[in-house]
Design a protein around this motif. Structure first.
Motif, PDB file in Angstrom:
ATOM      1  N   THR A 151     -73.608   5.550  78.050  1.00 58.45           N
ATOM      2  CA  THR A 151     -74.010   6.925  77.774  1.00 58.45           C
ATOM      3  C   THR A 151     -73.813   7.287  76.306  1.00 58.45           C
ATOM      4  N   THR A 152     -73.371   6.352  75.491  1.00 60.44           N
ATOM      5  CA  THR A 152     -73.134   6.650  74.087  1.00 60.44           C
ATOM      6  C   THR A 152     -74.427   7.088  73.411  1.00 60.44           C
ATOM      7  N   SER A 153     -74.305   7.911  72.380  1.00 57.46           N
ATOM      8  CA  SER A 153     -75.484   8.412  71.684  1.00 57.46           C
ATOM      9  C   SER A 153     -76.174   7.282  70.940  1.00 57.46           C
ATOM     10  N   VAL A 154     -77.447   7.497  70.626  1.00 54.38           N
ATOM     11  CA  VAL A 154     -78.225   6.485  69.906  1.00 54.38           C
ATOM     12  C   VAL A 154     -77.622   6.225  68.534  1.00 54.38           C
ATOM     13  N   SER A 155     -77.188   7.290  67.845  1.00 49.76           N
ATOM     14  CA  SER A 155     -76.623   7.123  66.507  1.00 49.76           C
ATOM     15  C   SER A 155     -75.334   6.299  66.554  1.00 49.76           C
ATOM     16  N   ASP A 156     -74.489   6.560  67.560  1.00 48.26           N
ATOM     17  CA  ASP A 156     -73.264   5.788  67.688  1.00 48.26           C
ATOM     18  C   ASP A 156     -73.573   4.338  68.056  1.00 48.26           C
ATOM     19  N   ALA A 157     -74.557   4.137  68.934  1.00 46.15           N
ATOM     20  CA  ALA A 157     -74.936   2.778  69.332  1.00 46.15           C
ATOM     21  C   ALA A 157     -75.443   1.990  68.122  1.00 46.15           C
ATOM     22  N   TRP A 158     -76.297   2.642  67.312  1.00 43.63           N
ATOM     23  CA  TRP A 158     -76.835   1.959  66.130  1.00 43.63           C
ATOM     24  C   TRP A 158     -75.718   1.665  65.121  1.00 43.63           C
ATOM     25  N   TRP A 159     -74.778   2.605  64.985  1.00 44.07           N
ATOM     26  CA  TRP A 159     -73.650   2.385  64.080  1.00 44.07           C
ATOM     27  C   TRP A 159     -72.836   1.172  64.539  1.00 44.07           C
ATOM     28  N   GLN A 160     -72.614   1.021  65.840  1.00 43.11           N
ATOM     29  CA  GLN A 160     -71.858  -0.111  66.354  1.00 43.11           C
ATOM     30  C   GLN A 160     -72.583  -1.430  66.104  1.00 43.11           C
ATOM     31  N   ILE A 161     -73.901  -1.439  66.268  1.00 48.76           N
ATOM     32  CA  ILE A 161     -74.676  -2.658  66.008  1.00 48.76           C
ATOM     33  C   ILE A 161     -74.570  -3.045  64.539  1.00 48.76           C
ATOM     34  N   CYS A 162     -74.725  -2.062  63.652  1.00 46.93           N
ATOM     35  CA  CYS A 162     -74.615  -2.326  62.215  1.00 46.93           C
ATOM     36  C   CYS A 162     -73.217  -2.822  61.858  1.00 46.93           C
ATOM     37  N   LYS A 163     -72.204  -2.214  62.452  1.00 52.90           N
ATOM     38  CA  LYS A 163     -70.833  -2.612  62.165  1.00 52.90           C
ATOM     39  C   LYS A 163     -70.598  -4.055  62.571  1.00 52.90           C
ATOM     40  N   ALA A 164     -71.097  -4.445  63.740  1.00 53.90           N
ATOM     41  CA  ALA A 164     -70.944  -5.824  64.201  1.00 53.90           C
ATOM     42  C   ALA A 164     -71.655  -6.799  63.269  1.00 53.90           C
ATOM     43  N   ALA A 165     -72.801  -6.369  62.728  1.00 56.06           N
ATOM     44  CA  ALA A 165     -73.587  -7.229  61.845  1.00 56.06           C
ATOM     45  C   ALA A 165     -73.057  -7.240  60.414  1.00 56.06           C
ATOM     46  N   GLY A 166     -72.115  -6.340  60.100  1.00 60.12           N
ATOM     47  CA  GLY A 166     -71.601  -6.252  58.743  1.00 60.12           C
ATOM     48  C   GLY A 166     -72.555  -5.566  57.797  1.00 60.12           C
ATOM     49  N   VAL A 167     -73.392  -4.681  58.351  1.00 59.14           N
ATOM     50  CA  VAL A 167     -74.394  -3.955  57.563  1.00 59.14           C
ATOM     51  C   VAL A 167     -73.932  -2.518  57.374  1.00 59.14           C
ATOM     52  N   THR A 168     -73.924  -2.047  56.153  1.00 58.71           N
ATOM     53  CA  THR A 168     -73.438  -0.692  55.870  1.00 58.71           C
ATOM     54  C   THR A 168     -74.537   0.352  55.856  1.00 58.71           C
ATOM     55  N   SER A 169     -75.769  -0.069  55.658  1.00 55.50           N
ATOM     56  CA  SER A 169     -76.871   0.892  55.603  1.00 55.50           C
ATOM     57  C   SER A 169     -78.156   0.223  56.077  1.00 55.50           C
ATOM     58  N   ALA A 170     -78.762   0.801  57.109  1.00 49.98           N
ATOM     59  CA  ALA A 170     -80.015   0.253  57.634  1.00 49.98           C
ATOM     60  C   ALA A 170     -80.705   1.322  58.461  1.00 49.98           C
ATOM     61  N   ASN A 171     -81.995   1.169  58.607  1.00 50.05           N
ATOM     62  CA  ASN A 171     -82.794   2.090  59.415  1.00 50.05           C
ATOM     63  C   ASN A 171     -83.152   1.387  60.712  1.00 50.05           C
ATOM     64  N   HIS A 172     -82.772   1.996  61.846  1.00 51.34           N
ATOM     65  CA  HIS A 172     -82.969   1.280  63.108  1.00 51.34           C
ATOM     66  C   HIS A 172     -84.438   1.129  63.471  1.00 51.34           C
ATOM     67  N   ARG A 173     -85.311   1.902  62.866  1.00 54.19           N
ATOM     68  CA  ARG A 173     -86.738   1.776  63.172  1.00 54.19           C
ATOM     69  C   ARG A 173     -87.408   0.653  62.366  1.00 54.19           C
ATOM     70  N   THR A 174     -86.903   0.374  61.180  1.00 49.08           N
ATOM     71  CA  THR A 174     -87.530  -0.654  60.340  1.00 49.08           C
ATOM     72  C   THR A 174     -86.711  -1.939  60.265  1.00 49.08           C
ATOM     73  N   ASP A 175     -85.397  -1.844  60.434  1.00 55.34           N
ATOM     74  CA  ASP A 175     -84.537  -3.016  60.272  1.00 55.34           C
ATOM     75  C   ASP A 175     -83.920  -3.482  61.588  1.00 55.34           C
ATOM     76  N   PHE A 176     -84.403  -2.958  62.711  1.00 57.10           N
ATOM     77  CA  PHE A 176     -83.773  -3.207  63.999  1.00 57.10           C
ATOM     78  C   PHE A 176     -83.623  -4.701  64.298  1.00 57.10           C
ATOM     79  N   GLU A 177     -84.696  -5.449  64.243  1.00 64.16           N
ATOM     80  CA  GLU A 177     -84.650  -6.856  64.641  1.00 64.16           C
ATOM     81  C   GLU A 177     -83.742  -7.669  63.731  1.00 64.16           C
TER      82      GLU A 177
END
Length: 214
Positions: A151-177
């Protein structure tokens, strides 16, 4: 100065990354109770929610923290923000706070907030800990939190994915894959530092973001 006079279950670790926007102007002390009283309150709240693996992120270098997870006498954090994270039977919880200009006041604010959130259950409105969902998505292990809540929000989910990947700034619509591929390499059970729990949590976060785009 940090004191460990009272036997709390806290394990101190260095603060590596702040999960939300930083507070620009910290408030002065608003609490009259001291650090020992804060630890007593915190211990009581941790006990009542059956907490385990309790970790407090503080802005201290690792050299200022002993091997047993307690800070050296006289250690002073570089900034007041703290993050309290722990596991519960209903999933992980994480509470960041940097509202006040002293880290001990921020820790007390977290303890008081835990007390207030638990009080919501007294009136029988919440059945599954709904009041905690905003605090379930934030990990403290440098990556995806185990037992992620779908149930986590989309913004929190995207932040967790970026954190796991070691990425500090990305756009989930263009950099998702691209970001997802990096996160999968880090979290995969066969990788160094990966695990089945981190992998399963990552899949839930990916699903949350993917659903929002469909």
């Amino acid at each position: 100065m940090i004191s460990d006079a009272y036997g709390s279950r806290l394990k101190f670790v260095p603060l590596e990354e702040w999960p939300t926007e930083r507070t620009r102007e910290h408030k002065p002390c608003r609490f009259r109770s001291g650090y020992t009283d804060t630890l007593r309150l915190l211990d009581d709240e941790l006990y009542k929610c059956d907490a385990s693996s309790v970790v407090l992120q503080v802005d201290l270098p690792r050299s200022q923290i002993k091997n047993d997870g307690t800070p050296y006498a006289g250690a002073r954090p570089n900034s007041p923000g703290v993050i309290l994270s722990f596991q519960t039977p209903s999933g992980p919880r994480s509470f960041p706070c940097d509202t006040y200009d002293d880290w001990q006041d921020n820790l007390r604010a977290i303890a008081k907030s835990m007390e207030a959130l638990r009080a919501v259950d007294r009136y029988g409105v919440t059945k599954r800990g709904e009041q905690y969902r905003g605090f379930q998505a934030l990990g403290h292990d440098g990556g995806v939190a185990a037992g992620a809540d779908t149930t986590t929000s989309v913004s929190d989910a995207w932040w967790q994915i970026c954190k796991a990947a070691g990425v500090t700034s990305a756009n989930h619509r263009t950099d998702f894959e691209t970001v997802v591929r990096k996160a999968k390499r880090v979290c995969h059970p066969d990788s160094n530092g990966g695990s089945r729990q981190r992998w399963d949590a990552l899949q839930q976060y990916i699903q949350a973001v993917s659903k929002a785009d469909n």
